[in-house]
Write an enzyme that holds these catalytic residues in place. Structure first.
Site, PDB file in Angstrom:
ATOM      1  CE  LYS A  16     -14.275  -5.846 -10.763  1.00 42.99           C
ATOM      2  NZ  LYS A  16     -13.419  -4.762 -11.273  1.00 42.99           N
ATOM      3  NE  ARG A  91     -11.667  -9.357 -14.429  1.00 40.31           N
ATOM      4  CZ  ARG A  91     -11.705  -9.059 -13.138  1.00 40.31           C
ATOM      5  NH1 ARG A  91     -12.431  -9.769 -12.321  1.00 40.31           N
ATOM      6  NH2 ARG A  91     -11.029  -8.040 -12.673  1.00 40.31           N
ATOM      7  NE  ARG A 130      -6.134  -2.092  -5.339  1.00 37.29           N
ATOM      8  CZ  ARG A 130      -7.062  -2.740  -6.030  1.00 37.29           C
ATOM      9  NH1 ARG A 130      -8.163  -3.131  -5.440  1.00 37.29           N
ATOM     10  NH2 ARG A 130      -6.914  -2.974  -7.307  1.00 37.29           N
ATOM     11  NE  ARG A 136      -4.850  -6.211  -6.486  1.00 41.45           N
ATOM     12  CZ  ARG A 136      -6.113  -6.182  -6.911  1.00 41.45           C
ATOM     13  NH1 ARG A 136      -7.087  -6.076  -6.041  1.00 41.45           N
ATOM     14  NH2 ARG A 136      -6.388  -6.272  -8.183  1.00 41.45           N
ATOM     15  NE  ARG A 147      -5.695  -4.838 -12.728  1.00 42.00           N
ATOM     16  CZ  ARG A 147      -5.552  -4.147 -11.585  1.00 42.00           C
ATOM     17  NH1 ARG A 147      -4.396  -3.570 -11.298  1.00 42.00           N
ATOM     18  NH2 ARG A 147      -6.545  -4.049 -10.750  1.00 42.00           N
TER      19      ARG A 147
HETATM   20  P1  B4P Z   1     -11.986  -2.194  -6.507  1.00 40.63           P
HETATM   21  O1  B4P Z   1     -12.591  -1.848  -7.818  1.00 40.63           O
HETATM   22  O2  B4P Z   1     -12.912  -2.624  -5.431  1.00 40.63           O
HETATM   23  O3  B4P Z   1     -10.902  -3.195  -6.985  1.00 40.63           O
HETATM   24  P2  B4P Z   1     -11.004  -4.750  -7.175  1.00 40.63           P
HETATM   25  O4  B4P Z   1     -12.247  -5.342  -6.634  1.00 40.63           O
HETATM   26  O5  B4P Z   1      -9.758  -5.235  -6.598  1.00 40.63           O
HETATM   27  O6  B4P Z   1     -11.120  -4.976  -8.733  1.00 40.63           O
HETATM   28  P3  B4P Z   1     -10.005  -5.332  -9.770  1.00 40.63           P
HETATM   29  O7  B4P Z   1     -10.704  -5.369 -11.099  1.00 40.63           O
HETATM   30  O8  B4P Z   1      -8.872  -4.390  -9.645  1.00 40.63           O
HETATM   31  O9  B4P Z   1      -9.421  -6.769  -9.377  1.00 40.63           O
HETATM   32  P4  B4P Z   1      -9.989  -8.252  -9.203  1.00 40.63           P
HETATM   33  O10 B4P Z   1      -9.643  -8.607  -7.812  1.00 40.63           O
HETATM   34  O11 B4P Z   1     -11.405  -8.427  -9.615  1.00 40.63           O
HETATM   35  O12 B4P Z   1     -11.196  -1.012  -5.782  1.00 40.63           O
HETATM   36  C1  B4P Z   1     -10.009  -0.432  -6.256  1.00 40.63           C
HETATM   37  C2  B4P Z   1      -9.496   0.650  -5.282  1.00 40.63           C
HETATM   38  O13 B4P Z   1     -10.347   1.782  -5.321  1.00 40.63           O
HETATM   39  C3  B4P Z   1      -9.446   0.241  -3.810  1.00 40.63           C
HETATM   40  O14 B4P Z   1      -8.241   0.685  -3.235  1.00 40.63           O
HETATM   41  C4  B4P Z   1     -10.619   0.938  -3.161  1.00 40.63           C
HETATM   42  O15 B4P Z   1     -10.393   1.289  -1.805  1.00 40.63           O
HETATM   43  C5  B4P Z   1     -10.740   2.198  -4.005  1.00 40.63           C
HETATM   44  N1  B4P Z   1     -12.121   2.666  -4.079  1.00 40.63           N
HETATM   45  C6  B4P Z   1     -13.221   1.891  -4.282  1.00 40.63           C
HETATM   46  N2  B4P Z   1     -14.333   2.675  -4.328  1.00 40.63           N
HETATM   47  C7  B4P Z   1     -13.908   3.979  -4.179  1.00 40.63           C
HETATM   48  C8  B4P Z   1     -14.576   5.255  -4.144  1.00 40.63           C
HETATM   49  N3  B4P Z   1     -15.924   5.369  -4.301  1.00 40.63           N
HETATM   50  N4  B4P Z   1     -13.810   6.369  -3.986  1.00 40.63           N
HETATM   51  C9  B4P Z   1     -12.480   6.265  -3.842  1.00 40.63           C
HETATM   52  N5  B4P Z   1     -11.782   5.098  -3.848  1.00 40.63           N
HETATM   53  C10 B4P Z   1     -12.480   3.964  -4.011  1.00 40.63           C
HETATM   54  O16 B4P Z   1      -9.086  -9.084 -10.252  1.00 40.63           O
HETATM   55  C11 B4P Z   1      -7.669  -9.122 -10.166  1.00 40.63           C
HETATM   56  C12 B4P Z   1      -7.093 -10.044 -11.265  1.00 40.63           C
HETATM   57  O17 B4P Z   1      -7.561 -11.418 -11.065  1.00 40.63           O
HETATM   58  C13 B4P Z   1      -7.506  -9.742 -12.706  1.00 40.63           C
HETATM   59  O18 B4P Z   1      -6.685  -8.740 -13.310  1.00 40.63           O
HETATM   60  C14 B4P Z   1      -7.337 -11.132 -13.381  1.00 40.63           C
HETATM   61  O19 B4P Z   1      -5.991 -11.416 -13.674  1.00 40.63           O
HETATM   62  C15 B4P Z   1      -7.796 -12.098 -12.306  1.00 40.63           C
HETATM   63  N6  B4P Z   1      -9.229 -12.439 -12.410  1.00 40.63           N
HETATM   64  C16 B4P Z   1     -10.186 -12.126 -11.494  1.00 40.63           C
HETATM   65  N7  B4P Z   1     -11.388 -12.593 -11.885  1.00 40.63           N
HETATM   66  C17 B4P Z   1     -11.199 -13.200 -13.094  1.00 40.63           C
HETATM   67  C18 B4P Z   1     -12.063 -13.860 -14.017  1.00 40.63           C
HETATM   68  N8  B4P Z   1     -13.391 -13.974 -13.796  1.00 40.63           N
HETATM   69  N9  B4P Z   1     -11.521 -14.374 -15.163  1.00 40.63           N
HETATM   70  C19 B4P Z   1     -10.220 -14.282 -15.406  1.00 40.63           C
HETATM   71  N10 B4P Z   1      -9.339 -13.668 -14.577  1.00 40.63           N
HETATM   72  C20 B4P Z   1      -9.815 -13.118 -13.424  1.00 40.63           C
END
Ligand code: B4P
Length: 192
Positions: A16, A91, A130, A136, A147
């Site tokens: 994402k 979410r 990551r 993280r 998660r």
């Molecule tokens: P991403 O999937 O981009 O990870 P993210 O955006 O950090 O999503 P995530 O769900 O983990 O966390 P969020 O910040 O939304 O990438 C993951 C890894 O994969 C990276 O290292 C990237 O380089 C790699 N990658 C990506 N694409 C790739 C590809 N094609 N090939 C290989 N590698 C690749 O949320 C974090 C926390 O915040 C949640 O657990 C929750 O506690 C809270 N939170 C956030 N939003 C919330 C909401 N709306 N409501 C309640 N809590 C919330």
């Protein structure tokens, strides 16, 4: 002027954040990542950050009222009037319904809900990679498993919610980041 409002949903690690950065640059619209906003509040030790920290570190969702307040504050800013990409929000069904209400009041409904789909084993591998690079707190095997469960229980129902509204676009999130972006770009450009 077309107001382009897009949401990204997908399990943790589905890309994402990675894809959102590319798409906002392509569309020239603001990016609203609740995960990034919450991590920043936590690192700055604000009252919101202190309230959210425990949930995030355990891999659970931050309670809806805190997240809704955060998003409402952002969406009220003038730069969001021309559209935006919501990454990691909504979410829960409650968050989705609240967003719909806010957008209905503004007269700017969601254009698309992009669902990033990928095999769970690949997602875990990405997040562990990551963990080594970015340290993280929530990228450890136990929290990652939590998660994933939270996603299936609380966020996956949104897929049907947006499907019923006719705005869901499933995207295969396997492949290189460039390959995945090309799939998203094609769908989004076709609807502009
Ligand atoms: P991403 O999937 O981009 O990870 P993210 O955006 O950090 O999503 P995530 O769900 O983990 O966390 P969020 O910040 O939304 O990438 C993951 C890894 O994969 C990276 O290292 C990237 O380089 C790699 N990658 C990506 N694409 C790739 C590809 N094609 N090939 C290989 N590698 C690749 O949320 C974090 C926390 O915040 C949640 O657990 C929750 O506690 C809270 N939170 C956030 N939003 C919330 C909401 N709306 N409501 C309640 N809590 C919330």
């Amino acid at each position: 002027m077309t107001v382009m409002l897009i949401v990204f949903i997908g399990p943790p690690g589905s890309g994402k954040g990675t894809q959102a950065k590319r798409l906002v640059s392509h569309l020239q619209i603001p990016h609203l990542s609740t995960g990034e906003l919450l991590r920043s509040a936590k690192s700055q030790d604000t009252p919101l950050g202190r309230s959210a920290a425990g949930y995030m570190d355990r891999g659970q969702l931050v309670p809806d009222p805190l997240v809704l307040e955060l998003v409402a504050e952002c969406l009220g800013r003038p730069e969001f009037a021309k559209g935006c990409l919501l990454d990691g929000f909504p979410r829960t069904l409650e968050q989705a319904k609240s967003l719909d209400q806010t957008l209905a009041q503004r007269g700017t409904p969601l254009a698309l809900a992009v669902e990033l789909r990928a095999d769970e084993n690949e997602l875990v591998t990405r997040m562990l990679k990551r963990a080594a690079a970015e340290k993280r707190v929530d990228d450890n095997p136990q929290t990652i498993a939590e998660r994933m469960e939270v996603y299936k229980r609380q966020t996956a129902p949104l897929v049907e919610y947006y499907q019923n509204r006719g705005i869901l676009v499933p995207i295969d999130a396997l492949g290189t980041p460039d390959e995945v972006f090309e799939r998203i770009r094609a769908v989004v450009d076709a609807r502009r």
